[in-house]
Write a protein that holds these residues in place. Structure first.
Motif, short mmCIF file in Angstrom:
data_model
loop_
_atom_site.label_atom_id
_atom_site.label_comp_id
_atom_site.label_asym_id
_atom_site.label_seq_id
_atom_site.Cartn_x
_atom_site.Cartn_y
_atom_site.Cartn_z
N VAL A 78 -15.12 1.30 -15.26
CA VAL A 78 -14.84 0.13 -15.95
C VAL A 78 -13.34 -0.01 -16.73
O VAL A 78 -12.78 -1.12 -16.35
CB VAL A 78 -15.91 0.14 -17.29
N LYS A 79 -12.99 1.05 -17.44
CA LYS A 79 -11.65 1.16 -17.87
C LYS A 79 -10.65 1.06 -16.67
O LYS A 79 -9.56 0.38 -16.94
CB LYS A 79 -11.47 2.45 -18.64
N LEU A 136 -10.19 -2.59 -15.56
CA LEU A 136 -9.63 -3.40 -16.52
C LEU A 136 -8.13 -2.97 -16.75
O LEU A 136 -7.28 -4.20 -16.89
CB LEU A 136 -10.45 -3.03 -18.06
N VAL A 178 -6.58 -5.07 -13.89
CA VAL A 178 -6.55 -6.26 -13.72
C VAL A 178 -5.48 -6.75 -14.89
O VAL A 178 -4.88 -7.57 -14.82
CB VAL A 178 -7.89 -6.93 -14.39
N ARG A 179 -5.46 -6.12 -16.35
CA ARG A 179 -4.49 -6.40 -17.07
C ARG A 179 -3.13 -6.23 -16.64
O ARG A 179 -2.32 -7.05 -16.99
CB ARG A 179 -4.76 -5.85 -18.46
N ARG A 207 -5.27 -11.71 -18.99
CA ARG A 207 -5.75 -11.17 -20.43
C ARG A 207 -7.20 -11.51 -20.68
O ARG A 207 -7.71 -12.64 -20.27
CB ARG A 207 -4.77 -12.13 -21.50
N ILE A 208 -7.65 -10.73 -21.44
CA ILE A 208 -9.30 -10.92 -21.67
C ILE A 208 -9.48 -10.85 -23.20
O ILE A 208 -8.85 -9.79 -23.70
CB ILE A 208 -9.95 -9.50 -20.85
N PRO A 258 -15.11 -7.78 -13.80
CA PRO A 258 -14.61 -6.76 -14.78
C PRO A 258 -14.43 -7.41 -16.19
O PRO A 258 -14.54 -6.52 -17.21
CB PRO A 258 -13.16 -6.47 -14.33
N ALA A 259 -14.08 -8.65 -16.28
CA ALA A 259 -14.11 -9.19 -17.72
C ALA A 259 -15.50 -9.06 -18.54
O ALA A 259 -15.73 -8.71 -19.72
CB ALA A 259 -13.52 -10.47 -17.78
N GLY A 303 -16.54 -5.28 -18.63
CA GLY A 303 -15.83 -4.60 -19.77
C GLY A 303 -15.95 -5.09 -21.19
O GLY A 303 -15.54 -4.27 -22.03
N CYS A 355 -18.62 -16.91 -19.88
CA CYS A 355 -17.24 -16.53 -19.38
C CYS A 355 -16.33 -17.75 -18.99
O CYS A 355 -17.11 -18.64 -18.33
CB CYS A 355 -17.32 -15.32 -18.19
#
Length: 243
Positions: free
Chosen positions: A40-41, A44, A47-48, A53-54, A80-81, A84, A178
């Protein structure tokens, strides 16, 4: 496309470096937490790194104990958003083909994810029943009740598997909405656009108040709550306030 290539290359390297030791650790200790959170991390982070931005709202609404999280599904970017944003380890019903991926497929199995073949009704029912037993045993789950990604970001009709699971296992449903993910990455597109994805947890719904004969009522109630929580351009056409 360069952002997609960046994620594809560096996420693959990350999986190759981190995955095998964590798989061995999980097999020895029977503790799936490290492999789950590393996955997961890691996703994320990448993706960032490409400008996504999440933002998360409503964490205080998540009840203690086992929950069934249900979320809308608009894009490959929302997975992932949504995952996460959930502050606990959950299991997911995933397409059967994803379990054939090297390393990642073994990680899904060790994290107690459940494969589902949506093309075969009996197989899909068996997967839902297996997930329901896991819910009863104390494993929280995430379900996408639409069953597939929305083509335009708008909330679609719901399948009934999620509410049947919640009613049978007598666990609360936590609706999640979402927004913005369909603009970051459109359905059937590999192009990633920088932008913001907002994930919001809504008020939990007590599924234990419903019987299986009332599953249609609960299904529609959950859909109405989620539709109201989405921005106007993602609400179903004809829903109050829809753009």
């Amino acid at each position: 496309m360069l952002r997609t290539l960046f994620i594809g290359v560096f996420l693959s390297l990350y999986i190759l470096l981190v995955g095998p030791p964590l798989l061995v650790y999980t097999l020895i200790t029977k503790n799936p937490d490290p492999v789950y959170w590393a996955g997961v991390k890691g996703v994320l982070f990448f993706v960032r790194a490409v400008g996504v931005r999440i933002r998360v709202r409503g964490l205080e609404r998540i009840p203690r104990g086992v929950c069934l999280f249900v979320a809308n599904h608009t894009s490959s970017a929302d997975a992932p958003a949504v995952v996460g944003a959930i502050p606990r380890r959950i299991a997911i019903l995933l397409k059967e083909s994803l379990f054939k991926w090297p390393i990642a497929g073994q990680a899904f199995t060790l994290a107690h994810f459940i494969p589902v073949n949506r093309g075969t009704r009996d197989s899909a029912i068996a997967s839902v029943e297996k997930a329901t037993e896991a819910l009863k045993a104390g494993q929280s789950f995430l379900i996408y009740p639409e069953g597939t990604r929305s083509p335009n970001g708008r909330l679609q009709d719901f399948k009934k598997g999620a509410v049947v699971m919640a009613i049978t296992a007598r666990v609360p449903i936590v609706p999640m909405v979402c927004s913005g993910a369909h603009r970051v990455m459109e359905k059937r597109s590999l192009v990633i656009h920088p932008g913001e994805i907002l994930v919001e947890f809504l008020q939990p719904i007590d599924a234990s108040k419903y019987s299986l004969e009332e599953r249609d009522d609960l299904n529609e109630h959950v859909r109405q709550v989620m539709a109201a929580g989405l921005p106007p351009d993602q609400r179903p056409v004809g829903f109050p306030g829809a753009a």
